[in-house]
Structure formats: structure tokens, C-alpha cells
Design an enzyme around this catalytic site. Structure first.
Site, PDB file in Angstrom:
ATOM      1  N   HIS A  78      -7.425   0.714  -6.274  1.00 28.96           N
ATOM      2  CA  HIS A  78      -7.654   0.000  -5.007  1.00 28.96           C
ATOM      3  C   HIS A  78      -8.459  -1.279  -5.303  1.00 28.96           C
ATOM      4  CE1 HIS A  78      -7.883  -0.739  -0.868  1.00 28.96           C
ATOM      5  NE2 HIS A  78      -8.713   0.195  -0.454  1.00 28.96           N
ATOM      6  N   ARG A 125       0.864  -1.191   0.000  1.00 29.22           N
ATOM      7  CA  ARG A 125       0.000   0.000   0.000  1.00 29.22           C
ATOM      8  C   ARG A 125       0.890   1.228   0.000  1.00 29.22           C
ATOM      9  NH1 ARG A 125      -5.083   2.174   3.451  1.00 29.22           N
ATOM     10  NH2 ARG A 125      -6.038   0.642   2.088  1.00 29.22           N
ATOM     11  N   ASP A 147     -16.828   8.095  -1.282  1.00 29.39           N
ATOM     12  CA  ASP A 147     -15.511   7.959  -0.642  1.00 29.39           C
ATOM     13  C   ASP A 147     -15.111   9.354  -0.158  1.00 29.39           C
ATOM     14  OD1 ASP A 147     -12.986   7.111   0.161  1.00 29.39           O
ATOM     15  OD2 ASP A 147     -12.169   6.919  -1.869  1.00 29.39           O
ATOM     16  N   ARG A 159     -13.906  -7.346   3.073  1.00 24.45           N
ATOM     17  CA  ARG A 159     -12.493  -7.162   2.695  1.00 24.45           C
ATOM     18  C   ARG A 159     -11.699  -8.416   3.057  1.00 24.45           C
ATOM     19  NH1 ARG A 159     -10.176  -2.421   2.258  1.00 24.45           N
ATOM     20  NH2 ARG A 159      -8.711  -3.686   1.064  1.00 24.45           N
ATOM     21  N   GLN A 188     -10.344  -3.619  -2.644  1.00 22.10           N
ATOM     22  CA  GLN A 188     -11.564  -2.985  -2.127  1.00 22.10           C
ATOM     23  C   GLN A 188     -12.767  -3.316  -3.013  1.00 22.10           C
ATOM     24  OE1 GLN A 188     -12.166  -0.833   0.666  1.00 22.10           O
ATOM     25  NE2 GLN A 188     -14.261  -1.246   0.019  1.00 22.10           N
ATOM     26  N   CYS A 240     -16.166   2.823   1.117  1.00 26.41           N
ATOM     27  CA  CYS A 240     -15.027   1.935   1.395  1.00 26.41           C
ATOM     28  C   CYS A 240     -14.510   2.110   2.819  1.00 26.41           C
ATOM     29  CB  CYS A 240     -13.916   2.198   0.393  1.00 26.41           C
ATOM     30  SG  CYS A 240     -13.406   3.927   0.339  1.00 26.41           S
TER      31      CYS A 240
END
Ligand code: CP
Ligand code: NVA
Length: 312
Positions: A135, A108, A231, A300, A138, A272
């Protein structure tokens, strides 16, 4: 497992065909059922996973650590302050060393190029746990959550409202257009996704049958939405843009009035997370009965377990 994704990395969902994404989702549902029924497996016994984090994380880190650890694997957390990655040693060299010691690597961080180099030089599967641009893990959890709700992805209208060019919106464009979900981005024009990504997702959509739309109009964009997704207005690493983003995105807050503009009573809300309550979504929407954010967060873990299971 009936398909062979062994050795594959997940850098963006572009890397996987619609059929491969379907299989990853099937495995995700399967491992969730196993977990719920107390069927504990040890499929990662003797395996090691390097977890490289330049940016902070709650869900992604915990999902990788618990999914891997509960099946007997050994995850090792390495923050940007701990290792040499790009500081005293090139990314290529760090990748080669990690590849000799670990069975797989999660990264990440900021530049997408870093995760690409890790995959190229390590020789083991590398998973993108978020870069500035994408991402993908996700979005697998998001697609799983939509399937749990509607039983299918085909033709489900998912509308992303907010920063339409961030990593999550970009990856939703790919994930939805590949799997046949209809996807609309509702954003101020300055925050539209790139033409390149839009064209690519329209190409995927021509095979899957999904409808891709983009608009700055909340009224027309959210109409008939079955899922409203948002988001944060300011993603990690973009803190300097805060003032500009707040001004641009204030009218796009997901609140009761926006949810009502869908014209549907059963529309669900997704995010998310982490969320800034009162910015991109109002408190009552995140905490309300339409919200599926906690299921999404849990998923997740199941989807990440499925990705690792399929690839190592
Ligand atoms: N959604 C997500 O990636 O959360 P974290 O930043 O907590 O990992
Ligand atoms: N777009 C957000 C997602 C966090 C999971 C960010 O990059 O900060």
C-alpha cells in the site's frame, strides 16, 4: 519540477530511490501549502485518470478524485462490477485499451500481479492504491505526517504493532528503511513479515542508517517509540481468518497501557484507517490527544497529488 519521474508507475516503494521519495515528499508539502493558502492551480486540465477498484475505499478513492479533479483533471471511477478486468477480458487487453484513453491509472484490488500487468501493458503511469501485498501511497502520507510532527524522518522510532505481514506493515518496512526512519514490527511470530522483505529492508537500512527490528515482545518493542502505528487485524479479503486473528492479536491492542510502555509522553498514534475501535486500538487512543489519524488521512490527498504531478 527539478526532477524527472515522468512516465513512472508507483507499484511499491521499492520502485523509487531514497532521493526520489524525498522529492515526492517535498512536493507533497508544497502542494499542501498551496492548498492551505488558497492557491488553486489547474495542472491536470485536459488529463484523465482511471480509478479501478476491486476492493472498497474511502480515503484512497476520495484522495485521487479530489486531488485530480480540483486541478482540472477528469477522474473516472470503475468498480469491479463495471468493467471486464480479468472477467471477460484479460488484464493485459484491458490495460492496453485504458492506456489509449487515460493519462494514468489507479488500481486497488487483490493480486499484486494485476497492478504489475496494468503497468506493463497500459503504457501510462499506474498507481497501486492497495493490493494484498503493498500500500505504497499510504506510506508516503504516513512519512509526510511523521515529518510534520518531528521535522525529519532520520532516527525517528516508528513501531508497528499488530498484523506485521499485511500490506501496510510491508510498505512501512520499505518506506522507513529507505528514508532512515527506525522501524520495529511488534507482532506474534505467526504474523511476522517475510524473511525476503526483512532482508531487503535491512539492505536499504544499511544505506539509509535506519534500524530495523522485529519482535513479539510488546515491552521491548515499543520502548522509546515516538510513533505507535497499527492497522486492522483482518485486512480486506481475509475475512475467513477473523477468529484466528482475533486470538493472535488481542494481546497486541494499542491502548493506554501500551502507549505508556513507550516511556515517552509525546509519542503519537497513527493508523491508516479505517479502524475497528476496540480491536486493534482502544477508543480513547484513537480519539485521544496523541492521535494523528485525521492529519494522516488528509495527507493521503496531498501525497497522491504529488505523485500524479511528478509522473504525468
Ligand atoms: N487508508 C486507506 O487506504 O483507506 P481507504 O481504504 O478508505 O482507501
Ligand atoms: N490492511 C488494510 C488496509 C486498509 C487501508 C486492508 O488491506 O484492508
Amino acid at each position: 519540477m527539478a526532477f524527472n519521474l515522468k512516465g513512472r508507475s508507483l507499484l511499491t516503494l521499492k520502485d523509487f530511490t531514497a532521493e526520489e521519495i524525498r522529492l515526492l515528499l517535498d512536493v507533497s508539502h508544497q502542494v499542501k501549502r498551496e492548498k492551505k493558502s488558497g492557491n488553486l492551480q489547474r495542472r491536470f486540465l485536459g488529463k484523465t485518470l482511471a480509478l479501478l477498484f476491486e476492493k472498497r475505499s474511502t480515503r484512497t478513492r476520495c484522495a485521487f478524485e479530489t486531488a485530480f479533479g480540483e486541478e482540472g483533471g477528469y477522474p473516472v471511477f470503475l468498480s469491479g462490477d463495471d468493467i471486464q478486468l480479468g472477467a471477460k477480458e484479460s488484464i493485459e487487453d484491458t490495460a492496453r485499451v485504458l492506456g489509449r484513453m487515460f493519462d494514468c491509472i489507479q488500481f486497488r484490488g487483490y493480486k499484486h500481479e494485476t497492478v504489475e500487468k496494468l503497468a506493463e501493458y497500459s503504457g501510462v503511469p499506474v498507481y497501486n492504491g492497495l493490493t494484498d501485498t503493498f500500500h505504497p501511497t499510504q506510506i508516503l502520507a504516513d512519512l509526510m505526517t511523521v515529518e510534520e510532527e518531528f521535522g525529519s524522518l532520520k532516527g525517528v522510532k516508528i513501531v508497528f504493532v499488530g498484523d506485521g505481514r499485511n500490506n501496510v506493515a510491508n510498505s512501512l518496512l520499505i518506506g522507513c528503511s529507505k528514508t532512515g526512519a527506525d522501524f520495529t514490527v511488534v507482532a506474534p511470530e505467526k504474523l511476522f513479515p517475510s524473511d525476503e522483505l526483512l532482508n531487503l529492508s535491512r539492505e536499504y537500512a544499511s544505506y539509509s542508517g535506519s534500524k530495523i527490528d522485529i519482535t513479539d515482545s510488546i515491552e521491548s518493542g515499543v520502548k522509546d517509540a515516538q510513533v505507535i502505528y497499527t492497522d486492522v487485524w483482518v485486512s480486506m479479503g481475509e475475512e475467513k481468518k477473523q477468529k484466528e486473528r482475533y486470538e493472535l492479536l488481542k494481546p497486541y491492542q494499542v491502548n493506554k497501557s501500551l502507549m505508556e510502555k513507550t516511556g515517552r509522553k509525546e509519542t503519537i498514534f497513527m493508523h491508516c484507517l479505517p479502524a475497528v475501535k476496540g480491536n486493534e486500538a482502544s477508543f480513547d487512543v484513537i480519539e485521544g490527544k496523541a492521535s494523528r489519524v485525521w492529519d494522516e488521512a488528509e495527507n493521503r490527498k496531498h501525497t497522491i497529488k504529488a505523485i500524479i504531478l511528478a509522473t504525468i
